[in-house]
Design a protein around this motif. Sequence first.
Motif, short mmCIF file in Angstrom:
data_model
loop_
_atom_site.label_atom_id
_atom_site.label_comp_id
_atom_site.label_asym_id
_atom_site.label_seq_id
_atom_site.Cartn_x
_atom_site.Cartn_y
_atom_site.Cartn_z
N HIS A 144 4.65 -14.71 -6.83
CA HIS A 144 4.69 -13.90 -6.81
C HIS A 144 4.52 -13.88 -4.60
CE1 HIS A 144 5.10 -12.76 -11.04
NE2 HIS A 144 4.20 -13.95 -11.57
N VAL A 145 4.42 -14.24 -4.36
CA VAL A 145 4.28 -13.71 -3.07
C VAL A 145 5.41 -13.47 -2.27
CG1 VAL A 145 2.62 -14.95 -0.79
CG2 VAL A 145 2.07 -15.71 -2.82
N GLY A 146 5.01 -12.74 -1.62
CA GLY A 146 6.14 -12.23 -1.02
C GLY A 146 7.43 -10.83 -1.56
N GLN A 147 7.06 -11.12 -2.99
CA GLN A 147 7.79 -9.97 -4.35
C GLN A 147 7.42 -8.99 -4.46
OE1 GLN A 147 11.15 -12.38 -4.74
NE2 GLN A 147 9.87 -13.35 -3.00
N PRO A 148 8.08 -8.16 -5.47
CA PRO A 148 7.37 -6.92 -5.66
C PRO A 148 6.38 -7.14 -6.89
CG PRO A 148 9.57 -6.81 -5.21
CD PRO A 148 9.77 -7.98 -5.03
N THR A 149 6.35 -8.37 -7.52
CA THR A 149 5.56 -8.69 -8.43
C THR A 149 4.60 -9.13 -8.19
OG1 THR A 149 6.35 -10.77 -8.35
CG2 THR A 149 7.38 -9.08 -10.62
N GLY A 150 4.05 -9.20 -6.84
CA GLY A 150 2.91 -9.26 -6.33
C GLY A 150 2.07 -8.15 -5.45
N VAL A 151 2.40 -7.12 -5.09
CA VAL A 151 2.08 -5.94 -4.36
C VAL A 151 0.44 -5.40 -4.92
CG1 VAL A 151 2.45 -3.31 -5.09
CG2 VAL A 151 3.66 -5.00 -4.31
N GLY A 152 0.39 -5.77 -6.71
CA GLY A 152 -0.91 -5.51 -8.24
C GLY A 152 -1.50 -6.15 -7.76
N HIS A 153 -1.17 -7.37 -7.14
CA HIS A 153 -2.13 -8.71 -6.92
C HIS A 153 -2.92 -9.08 -4.97
CE1 HIS A 153 -3.10 -13.23 -7.51
NE2 HIS A 153 -3.99 -12.88 -8.07
N GLU A 154 -2.15 -10.22 -4.87
CA GLU A 154 -2.77 -10.43 -3.43
C GLU A 154 -2.50 -9.20 -2.60
OE1 GLU A 154 -1.16 -14.19 -1.36
OE2 GLU A 154 -1.58 -14.78 -3.29
N ASP A 155 -1.64 -8.59 -2.16
CA ASP A 155 -1.52 -7.24 -1.69
C ASP A 155 -2.30 -5.71 -1.93
OD1 ASP A 155 0.65 -8.13 -0.37
OD2 ASP A 155 2.58 -7.13 -1.64
N PHE A 156 -2.47 -5.58 -2.83
CA PHE A 156 -3.45 -5.38 -3.31
C PHE A 156 -4.98 -5.31 -2.70
CE2 PHE A 156 -7.99 -4.67 -6.23
CZ PHE A 156 -7.70 -2.57 -5.92
N LEU A 157 -5.17 -6.99 -3.01
CA LEU A 157 -6.75 -7.15 -2.09
C LEU A 157 -7.09 -7.43 -0.47
CD1 LEU A 157 -7.32 -10.31 -4.58
CD2 LEU A 157 -8.61 -8.18 -4.61
N LYS A 158 -5.61 -7.95 -0.48
CA LYS A 158 -5.82 -7.02 0.40
C LYS A 158 -6.11 -5.36 1.67
CE LYS A 158 -2.27 -10.60 2.19
NZ LYS A 158 -0.93 -11.48 1.92
N VAL A 159 -5.35 -4.46 0.42
CA VAL A 159 -5.40 -3.58 1.09
C VAL A 159 -6.80 -3.04 1.35
CG1 VAL A 159 -4.97 -1.02 0.26
CG2 VAL A 159 -3.17 -2.61 0.79
N PHE A 160 -7.44 -3.32 0.11
CA PHE A 160 -8.27 -2.78 0.12
C PHE A 160 -9.44 -3.83 0.73
CE2 PHE A 160 -12.58 -3.74 -1.94
CZ PHE A 160 -12.88 -2.76 -2.33
#
Length: 203
Positions: A144-160
Motif C-alpha cells: 500500500h505504500v504510495g497508493q491511495p489505500t495507504g493514506v489512512g495508515h502510514e500517511d496518517f501517522l506522518k501527518v499526525f
Amino acid sequence: MKLLHIDSSILGDNSASRQLSQSVVQAWKAADSSVEVVYRDLAADAISHFSSATLLAAGTPQELRDAALAHEASLSAQTLQEFLDADAVVIGAPMYNFSIASQLKAWIDRIAVAGKTFRYTEAGPEGLCGDKKVIVVSTAGGLHVGQPTGVGHEDFLKVFLGFIGITDVEFVRAHGLAYGEEPRSNALQAAQAQIANELFAAA
C-alpha cells in the motif's frame, strides 16, 4: 534515554509488528545502554476511545469527579505523561482495513492535547514535540505504500506526527505478508536486516 514502546496488534504472539517492534527496542538498547523502556500494550490493556466522558472528565474539577470520570481523567493524564516523558517512541502499527488499529487511534487521541503536544498561534498550529524521535513498525497484508489505500495508515501517522512537531520519523516495513509463505518470509527478513544493519549504524 527514555523509550516508549507501543504495540497495537490484536494477534498476540502471531503478530509480525510485535516481533519487529521488539527487535527495534532490543537493537536500540544494544546500541545505547542508557535506554529505559516503558511498554504499553494497547490490545491487552486497551485505552477507551475518545468520548464525551473524556471531555467531561477533563472539564470537571477533580473534587467533583465521580469514579468513572476520575478514571477517565487519570487514564488521559498517565497516557499523555508517558508520551511527554519519552525521548523516543517505537510504534507497532499494523494495517487493519486500510487504516491503523482503532486501539492505536485511541492512544493518539489521548496524546493530541492542545497546549501540551501542539498549540495554535496566529501563524497556525505549532507542534511542541519536535525533540522526539519515532520509529514506526509498519506491517500490512498487501502492498500500500504510495497508493491511495495507504493514506489512512502510514500517511496518517506522518501527518499526525508532523502536526505535533515530530519530523525525525523512520519506518520499518514488512508488507505483502498475506501474499504467501515466501513473500512473508522475505518481507520479515528484510525488515529484520534493516533493524540490524541500518537503524543504529551510526550509534
